[in-house]
Design an enzyme around this catalytic site. Structure first.
Site, PDB file in Angstrom:
ATOM      1  N   LYS A  38       5.624 -12.630  22.920  1.00  0.00           N
ATOM      2  CA  LYS A  38       5.222 -14.038  23.006  1.00  0.00           C
ATOM      3  C   LYS A  38       5.635 -14.788  21.740  1.00  0.00           C
ATOM      4  CE  LYS A  38       1.139 -12.980  25.861  1.00  0.00           C
ATOM      5  NZ  LYS A  38       1.933 -12.570  26.934  1.00  0.00           N
ATOM      6  N   CYS A  39       6.888 -14.673  21.377  1.00  0.00           N
ATOM      7  CA  CYS A  39       7.409 -15.216  20.127  1.00  0.00           C
ATOM      8  C   CYS A  39       8.591 -16.131  20.435  1.00  0.00           C
ATOM      9  CB  CYS A  39       7.850 -14.030  19.256  1.00  0.00           C
ATOM     10  SG  CYS A  39       8.755 -14.440  17.755  1.00  0.00           S
ATOM     11  N   GLY A  40       8.861 -17.053  19.549  1.00  0.00           N
ATOM     12  CA  GLY A  40      10.034 -17.908  19.724  1.00  0.00           C
ATOM     13  C   GLY A  40      11.331 -17.113  19.765  1.00  0.00           C
ATOM     14  N   PHE A  41      11.320 -15.923  19.177  1.00  0.00           N
ATOM     15  CA  PHE A  41      12.519 -15.068  19.178  1.00  0.00           C
ATOM     16  C   PHE A  41      12.546 -14.093  20.355  1.00  0.00           C
ATOM     17  CE2 PHE A  41      12.051 -16.096  14.577  1.00  0.00           C
ATOM     18  CZ  PHE A  41      13.253 -16.765  14.416  1.00  0.00           C
ATOM     19  N   THR A  42      11.510 -14.102  21.205  1.00  0.00           N
ATOM     20  CA  THR A  42      11.440 -13.175  22.333  1.00  0.00           C
ATOM     21  C   THR A  42      12.693 -13.206  23.209  1.00  0.00           C
ATOM     22  OG1 THR A  42       9.036 -13.187  22.307  1.00  0.00           O
ATOM     23  CG2 THR A  42      10.079 -12.510  24.364  1.00  0.00           C
TER      24      THR A  42
END
Length: 168
Positions: A38-42
Site C-alpha cells: 500500500k505504498c506509492g512505489f507499490t
C-alpha cells in the site's frame, strides 16, 4: 550473525514462517527488495515482475528477485503473509519469491538486512533503509555490489544486472 561473510549465509523466514536458506541461490545474481502493498512505489511490483521474466528468459537459473515485505514505513504492508502473497499475485502477477514479513531497521531487523546495510550504506553513509522498495544487488559470490533508492525503477536496472550475470 557476526560471522556471516556473504548473502548466502543467512536464513530468513519464507511466507509460511519456515526457514528460507539464501544458500539455495548460490551462484545466482540476486536483487533483494523490501516491498509494501500500500505504498506509492507499490506499482514497482509490475516492473520487478517484468525484470524477473526478462532476465530469467535470457539467463535461466542465473538471477532471482527476492521480495521482503515490510510494514515499517507508514504501516504500508499491514496484511498477513498470506494476504501479502495474494495481493502480489492478484494485482501484479508476481512469480518471484516474496518471503515472510520482515523488519529492515531497528532492534528486530532481519540479520540479512543488517548485513546488507553494513556492506553498502546509503546516502551519507547511513546504515538504515529510508523507505519501501530500496534495492540491493548481490553478485554470484554473495557480495553486495549496488544499492538503489526507492525511486530507482526496476526496468532501469536490467543492464547492470545482465552485466553482473555475464561477468566472469
Amino acid at each position: 550473525m557476526a560471522s556471516a561473510t556473504t548473502f548466502f549465509d543467512f536464513t530468513p523466514k519464507d511466507k509460511t514462517a519456515k526457514e528460507y536458506p539464501l544458500s539455495q541461490h548460490k551462484g545466482k545474481v540476486i536483487l533483494a527488495v523490501n516491498t509494501a502493498s500500500k505504498c506509492g512505489f507499490t506499482p514497482q511490483f509490475k516492473g520487478l515482475e517484468e525484470l524477473w521474466k526478462s532476465v530469467s528468459q535470457k539467463y535461466p537459473n542465473k538471477f532471482v528477485i527476492l521480495g521482503f515485505p515490510c510494514n515499517q514505513f507508514g504501516g504500508q504492508d499491514p496484511g498477513s503473509d498470506e494476504q501479502i502473497q495474494e495481493f502480489c499475485q492478484l494485482n501484479y502477477g508476481v512469480t518471484f519469491p516474496v518471503l515472510g514479513k520482515t523488519e529492515v531497521n531497528g532492534d528486530k531487523s532481519e540479520p540479512v538486512y543488517e548485513w546488507m546495510k553494513g556492506q553498502k550504506p546509503g546516502l551519507l553513509g547511513l546504515k538504515r533503509i529510508k523507505w519501501n522498495f530500496e534495492k540491493f544487488l548481490i553478485d554470484k559470490d554473495g557480495k553486495v555490489v549496488q544499492r538503489w533508492a526507492s525511486t530507482s525503477k526496476p526496468e532501469s536496472l536490467e543492464k547492470e544486472i545482465i552485466a553482473l550475470i555475464e561477468k566472469k
